[in-house]
Design a protein around this motif. Structure first.
Motif: not given
Length: 79
Positions: A52-79
């Protein structure tokens, strides 16, 4: 270089990383993916369920750029 902030939501509260400079938002997102993979490895070693863990990336003004769902990393091949 612009600053970006990562926020880790591991179910028991939020851990924010001090803003870090990256050349652009793509580099920040790549770094966040790497950090999420490292969190996943640490969680498994320590006996936590990171699905259920997530990582969110924000830019300097505080806008959300992306949400990474850790569970998705379990399902996809990583580089």
């Amino acid at each position: 270089m612009p600053l970006f902030r990562f926020v880790f939501d591991e179910g028991e509260g939020l851990d924010a990383i001090t803003p870090i400079a990256f050349p652009d938002h793509e580099a920040a997102i790549d770094a966040a993916h790497k950090a999420a993979r490292e969190s996943l490895i640490d969680a498994v070693i320590e006996g936590y369920d990171p699905t259920t863990w997530v990582v969110r990336i924000y830019n300097e003004p505080g806008e959300l750029l992306k949400t990474i769902f850790v569970s998705d990393l379990l399902r996809t091949k990583t580089e």
